[in-house]
Design a protein around this motif. Structure first.
Motif, short mmCIF file in Angstrom:
data_model
loop_
_atom_site.label_atom_id
_atom_site.label_comp_id
_atom_site.label_asym_id
_atom_site.label_seq_id
_atom_site.Cartn_x
_atom_site.Cartn_y
_atom_site.Cartn_z
N ASN A 1 0.67 -1.22 -0.01
CA ASN A 1 0.01 0.19 -0.08
C ASN A 1 0.84 1.32 0.01
O ASN A 1 0.42 2.33 -0.66
CB ASN A 1 -1.01 0.16 1.15
CG ASN A 1 -1.92 -1.03 1.30
OD1 ASN A 1 -2.30 -1.57 -0.11
ND2 ASN A 1 -2.43 -1.51 2.32
N ARG B 1 1.84 6.57 -6.87
CA ARG B 1 0.78 7.68 -7.29
C ARG B 1 1.21 9.22 -7.24
O ARG B 1 0.97 9.79 -8.05
CB ARG B 1 -0.39 7.46 -6.35
CG ARG B 1 -1.49 8.33 -6.95
CD ARG B 1 -2.69 7.91 -6.02
NE ARG B 1 -2.35 8.67 -4.70
CZ ARG B 1 -2.75 9.88 -4.33
NH1 ARG B 1 -2.96 10.84 -5.30
NH2 ARG B 1 -2.46 10.31 -2.97
N TRP C 1 1.34 -9.12 -6.03
CA TRP C 1 1.47 -7.72 -6.64
C TRP C 1 2.84 -7.74 -7.20
O TRP C 1 3.84 -7.58 -6.49
CB TRP C 1 1.27 -6.58 -5.76
CG TRP C 1 0.22 -6.88 -4.77
CD1 TRP C 1 -1.29 -6.64 -5.25
CD2 TRP C 1 0.15 -7.25 -3.47
NE1 TRP C 1 -2.15 -6.94 -4.13
CE2 TRP C 1 -1.38 -7.18 -2.92
CE3 TRP C 1 1.13 -7.59 -2.49
CZ2 TRP C 1 -1.59 -7.58 -1.78
CZ3 TRP C 1 0.64 -7.95 -1.27
CH2 TRP C 1 -0.74 -7.77 -0.84
N VAL D 1 2.24 1.67 -3.54
CA VAL D 1 1.26 2.31 -4.40
C VAL D 1 1.15 3.76 -4.11
O VAL D 1 0.97 4.54 -5.15
CB VAL D 1 -0.19 1.47 -4.27
CG1 VAL D 1 -1.25 2.15 -4.93
CG2 VAL D 1 0.22 0.11 -4.67
N THR E 1 5.21 -4.56 -6.83
CA THR E 1 5.65 -4.67 -5.43
C THR E 1 6.73 -5.74 -5.06
O THR E 1 7.76 -5.42 -4.51
CB THR E 1 4.73 -4.78 -4.46
OG1 THR E 1 3.55 -4.12 -4.62
CG2 THR E 1 5.07 -4.77 -3.00
#
Length: 451
Positions: free
Chosen positions: A178, A185, A213, A181, A216
């Motif tokens: 997370n 972003r 993922w 990500v 990742t």
């Protein structure tokens, strides 16, 4: 002051052994900064009691003797209180650039060692004392709820205690993903890489999900290699051996196995009871109400919850909370916690249906009652101290599991012939008819499973 043991020895003499053992000894030492020693407990009520009853006296004496005062810090699973150097010296401390995310309540001191986790404990302790010098990476795996997360946090806490300038990060693989990500972003991938490659110790829990993922996984592979090249410590936890993680790339799997791969085995009955006893002792110190919980109740919990220590600990917490609600005064004799009371309190957690009774659970129970191992009970030994309890166990098995054949029972008791099982059952029945005390004891054994 680096040697807090001197302070503890002084406090033991000053307060007396009983008070010291009950209230001060279980506190976790976090660190010392500006003549303040930070100590903590996962129970805020406990800290409040110490502040109200002991702290002024302690600090008056430690100030005079060591020019030091104690500050109590409450922490629990969600607590974010930083070690003292982070809190008071953020600009100068290397640790300040990153929140360790460690759970301070998890230490080596409150980890219960039993045979099933002793090797994992040994490897983890070695890593905590010699980061990047003993096992790197250290990979710990086990089923859910057996103590992996506890050991991982204990490593981080011990390293920070011993090396206050070392930077430690603990996170789960989901948190790692997370965060990546979010950094991606915001077009800050370089900052993400810099954060994780600048640590001294990286602890990642639930690493088995890293394969979900692909992006990742790539970042993790790069960070792993960078940390290894820089001789930084890596610790990973998983519910699977690397060989059994689906879709795990060979290049990553091989790196998991560079250092040491160690497991925690499912706890046997004795191990589960030992853990419960330790947790109960902790709660007696932390909580104001000291309920006496007989060993048969600990056995009931340990024999009913076999696959998850956290669930077992939750059952103990519920029982204590239920007793606290029902019995405001734990010293009253009528308020004694009984097996029947425990079963009522734990209904939402432990199923009480007879279908949960097995030959194995009967064997474990009888072996415990007669103070020897289950393996003795099913052995070839015909010594009276073994054969008599074996006959009782066979009788109870047939009484409770009526559809089980004599031969099935014999197979489970060391390949005994069905005629031997029948003889054992008849012998117990005859003694029940002539020996009132024996009959009463057999009835108590059966009620343990039926109530």
């Amino acid at each position: 002051m680096d040697d807090f043991e001197l302070v503890k020895n002084y406090l033991e003499k000053m307060l007396g052994k009983q008070t010291f053992d009950d209230w001060i000894s279980p506190l976790t030492y976090i660190g010392t900064k500006d003549d303040i020693a930070y100590v903590g407990s996962p129970d805020r009520k406990r800290n409040t009691w110490i502040k109200q009853n002991l702290l002024d006296k302690i600090n008056k004496n430690t100030k005079a003797e060591f020019n030091l005062i104690l500050k109590l810090v409450s922490f629990d699973d969600t607590d974010e209180t930083p070690p003292p150097d982070e809190e008071n010296n953020k600009d100068n401390n290397k640790n300040s650039t990153c929140d360790s995310n460690l759970k301070f309540r998890y230490t080596f001191e409150n980890f219960v060692q039993v045979d099933q986790n002793r090797m994992a404990y040994s490897f983890a302790h070695s890593v905590s004392e010699f980061p990047s010098k003993s096992y790197n990476p250290l990979y710990i795996y086990s089923d859910v709820g057996l103590g992996k997360t506890h050991l991982m946090n204990a490593i981080g806490n011990r390293i920070q205690q011993n090396n206050k300038t070392m930077k430690v990060i603990y996170c789960t693989s989901s948190e790692f993903m997370n965060e990546y990500v979010e950094y991606n972003r915001l077009n800050k991938r370089t900052e993400f890489i810099r954060k994780y490659t600048s640590v001294d110790v990286l602890l990642i829990d639930d690493i088995q999900y890293i394969t979900k993922w692909e992006g990742t996984s790539e970042q993790f592979y790069y960070i792993f290699n960078q940390l290894r090249e820089l001789d930084k410590q890596i610790v990973l936890c998983s519910d699977k051996h690397p060989d059994y993680i689906p879709n795990l790339e060979h290049r990553i799997k091989s790196r998991f196995e560079w250092g040491a791969v160690v497991d925690i085995l499912p706890y046997d009955l004795e191990g589960r009871i030992a853990i419960l006893k330790s947790k109960l002792a902790e709660r007696k110190i932390m909580l104001k109400n000291h309920f006496e919980i007989p060993e048969e109740i600990l056995y009931y919990i340990a024999s009913s919850i076999k696959d998850n220590v956290r669930k077992m600990e939750g059952a103990l917490n519920r029982l204590i909370g239920y007793a606290d609600l029902k019995f405001p005064d734990p010293d009253t004799e009528s308020n004694k916690i009984t097996l029947l009371f425990a079963k009522e309190a734990l209904k939402p957690i432990i199923s009480l249906s007879k279908k949960n009774v097995t030959i194995e659970s009967i064997q474990e129970y009888i072996a415990k009652e007669f103070k020897f191992s289950k393996s003795d009970l099913v052995s070839k030994s015909n010594k009276r101290e073994i054969s008599n309890p074996r006959q009782i166990a066979m009788y109870i098995t047939k009484k409770l599991l009526t559809k089980t054949s004599l031969q099935e029972i014999g197979d489970k008791f060391g390949d005994k012939h069905h005629s031997t099982v029948l003889h054992s059952i008849n012998k117990v029945e005859n003694q029940i008819e002539t020996d009132y005390e024996f009959a009463r004891q057999i009835d108590a054994y059966i009620k343990f499973f039926e109530e």
